[in-house]
Enzyme design. Structure first.
Site, PDB file in Angstrom:
ATOM      1  N   GLU A  67       0.816  -1.231   0.000  1.00  0.00           N
ATOM      2  CA  GLU A  67       0.000   0.000   0.000  1.00  0.00           C
ATOM      3  C   GLU A  67       0.844   1.274   0.000  1.00  0.00           C
ATOM      4  O   GLU A  67       0.308   2.383  -0.070  1.00  0.00           O
ATOM      5  CB  GLU A  67      -0.936   0.003   1.214  1.00  0.00           C
ATOM      6  CG  GLU A  67      -2.126  -0.924   1.091  1.00  0.00           C
ATOM      7  CD  GLU A  67      -1.735  -2.372   1.274  1.00  0.00           C
ATOM      8  OE1 GLU A  67      -0.848  -2.668   2.112  1.00  0.00           O
ATOM      9  OE2 GLU A  67      -2.299  -3.225   0.571  1.00  0.00           O
ATOM     10  N   THR A  95       6.323 -18.618   1.392  1.00  0.00           N
ATOM     11  CA  THR A  95       5.840 -18.672   0.007  1.00  0.00           C
ATOM     12  C   THR A  95       6.497 -17.591  -0.840  1.00  0.00           C
ATOM     13  O   THR A  95       7.309 -16.801  -0.361  1.00  0.00           O
ATOM     14  CB  THR A  95       4.310 -18.453  -0.021  1.00  0.00           C
ATOM     15  OG1 THR A  95       4.029 -17.076   0.269  1.00  0.00           O
ATOM     16  CG2 THR A  95       3.603 -19.357   0.980  1.00  0.00           C
ATOM     17  N   HIS A  97       5.103 -15.038  -1.869  1.00  0.00           N
ATOM     18  CA  HIS A  97       4.446 -13.735  -1.667  1.00  0.00           C
ATOM     19  C   HIS A  97       5.492 -12.624  -1.480  1.00  0.00           C
ATOM     20  O   HIS A  97       5.311 -11.509  -1.966  1.00  0.00           O
ATOM     21  CB  HIS A  97       3.532 -13.817  -0.444  1.00  0.00           C
ATOM     22  CG  HIS A  97       2.545 -12.706  -0.383  1.00  0.00           C
ATOM     23  ND1 HIS A  97       2.472 -11.839   0.674  1.00  0.00           N
ATOM     24  CD2 HIS A  97       1.585 -12.316  -1.250  1.00  0.00           C
ATOM     25  CE1 HIS A  97       1.527 -10.957   0.453  1.00  0.00           C
ATOM     26  NE2 HIS A  97       0.956 -11.225  -0.698  1.00  0.00           N
TER      27      HIS A  97
HETATM   28  N1  LIG Z   1       4.355 -10.069   4.342  1.00  0.00           N
HETATM   29  C1  LIG Z   1       4.516  -8.697   4.372  1.00  0.00           C
HETATM   30  C2  LIG Z   1       3.536  -7.833   3.887  1.00  0.00           C
HETATM   31  N2  LIG Z   1       2.382  -8.324   3.376  1.00  0.00           N
HETATM   32  C3  LIG Z   1       1.184  -7.492   3.237  1.00  0.00           C
HETATM   33  C4  LIG Z   1       1.168  -6.668   1.953  1.00  0.00           C
HETATM   34  O1  LIG Z   1       2.122  -5.614   1.987  1.00  0.00           O
HETATM   35  C5  LIG Z   1      -0.213  -6.039   1.772  1.00  0.00           C
HETATM   36  O2  LIG Z   1      -0.484  -5.185   2.865  1.00  0.00           O
HETATM   37  C6  LIG Z   1      -1.294  -7.097   1.675  1.00  0.00           C
HETATM   38  O3  LIG Z   1      -0.970  -8.010   0.645  1.00  0.00           O
HETATM   39  C7  LIG Z   1      -2.661  -6.456   1.375  1.00  0.00           C
HETATM   40  O4  LIG Z   1      -2.615  -5.731   0.168  1.00  0.00           O
HETATM   41  N3  LIG Z   1       3.736  -6.502   3.896  1.00  0.00           N
HETATM   42  C8  LIG Z   1       4.911  -5.980   4.400  1.00  0.00           C
HETATM   43  O5  LIG Z   1       5.079  -4.748   4.423  1.00  0.00           O
HETATM   44  N4  LIG Z   1       5.879  -6.813   4.875  1.00  0.00           N
HETATM   45  C9  LIG Z   1       5.730  -8.162   4.875  1.00  0.00           C
HETATM   46  O6  LIG Z   1       6.653  -8.894   5.304  1.00  0.00           O
HETATM   47  C1  LIG Z   2       6.455 -10.982   2.527  1.00  0.00           C
HETATM   48  C2  LIG Z   2       5.268 -11.791   2.856  1.00  0.00           C
HETATM   49  O1  LIG Z   2       4.183 -11.595   2.339  1.00  0.00           O
HETATM   50  C3  LIG Z   2       5.496 -12.963   3.737  1.00  0.00           C
HETATM   51  O2  LIG Z   2       6.029 -12.498   4.961  1.00  0.00           O
HETATM   52  C4  LIG Z   2       4.210 -13.723   4.003  1.00  0.00           C
HETATM   53  O3  LIG Z   2       4.609 -14.917   4.606  1.00  0.00           O
HETATM   54  P1  LIG Z   2       4.233 -16.318   3.869  1.00  0.00           P
HETATM   55  O4  LIG Z   2       4.970 -16.308   2.539  1.00  0.00           O
HETATM   56  O5  LIG Z   2       4.756 -17.398   4.796  1.00  0.00           O
HETATM   57  O6  LIG Z   2       2.730 -16.356   3.700  1.00  0.00           O
END
Ligand SMILES: Nc1c(NC[C@H](O)[C@H](O)[C@H](O)CO)[nH]c(=O)[nH]c1=O
Ligand SMILES: CC(=O)[C@@H](O)COP(=O)(O)O
Length: 159
Positions: A67, A95, A97
């Site tokens: 965001e 993952t 992600h």
């Molecule tokens: N895993 C982390 C996230 N994940 C959340 C995303 O940034 C986002 O808010 C969500 O996908 C909803 O759109 N964000 C971080 O800043 N750091 C992380 O480690």
């Molecule tokens: C950066 C991320 O979104 C991560 O921390 C989320 O953790 P996971 O990959 O184990 O779902």
């Protein structure tokens, strides 16, 4: 040069331009709050140490690093600032992600620098471990927030 062996908090304020008239926006992600608050402290303290007035530092929070792009865009559209610092901490999980969040955030902030005439500084840690994040937000490698504050002052006065 990797961060290893570099102090992220090292700067010579005597070599920086006058920042007393600058207004700086800080958009701070709430994910990994322990880390992002450390980055915020580093940025805020360095800005003031370099002459930015406390009343000229504007802080907005967003849920996560993804965001940050929207939060910085909205700040640029509605507030008069000379630079914006996007503050986040992405830590690898189980993952892929991590890869998507890091890529989207870095590309989004890069794009804002193309779309607007105000610099947006990338102060987003992208770490494999929490310890790496701790080390870069006020730990043994210094504070990327401080580094970002110096970059914001330099870019806000470029040219
Ligand atoms: N895993 C982390 C996230 N994940 C959340 C995303 O940034 C986002 O808010 C969500 O996908 C909803 O759109 N964000 C971080 O800043 N750091 C992380 O480690
Ligand atoms: C950066 C991320 O979104 C991560 O921390 C989320 O953790 P996971 O990959 O184990 O779902």
């Amino acid at each position: 040069m990797a961060t290893e062996g570099k102090n992220l908090s090292a700067y010579d304020k005597g070599q920086l331009p006058d920042a007393s008239k600058l207004r700086i926006g800080l958009v701070v992600s709430e994910w990994n709050e322990e880390i992002t608050e450390g980055l915020y402290r580093g940025a805020n303290e360095t800005l003031m140490d370099c002459g930015v007035l406390p009343d000229n530092i504007l802080r907005w929070n967003v849920p996560g690093s993804f965001e940050l792009t929207y939060g910085c865009k909205k700040l640029l559209q509605t507030q008069k600032v000379d630079a914006v610092i996007a503050i986040g901490s992405v830590i690898r999980g189980e993952t892929s992600h991590f890869d998507f969040v890091c890529h989207a955030t870095s590309q989004g902030i890069k794009d804002l620098n193309l779309q607007f005439d105000t610099p947006v500084i990338f102060c987003v840690l992208t770490d494999d471990t929490k310890q790496q994040a701790i080390d870069r937000s006020g730990g043994k490698h210094g504070n990327k927030g401080s580094e970002a504050a110096v970059a914001a002052i330099k870019m806000a006065t470029l040219g």
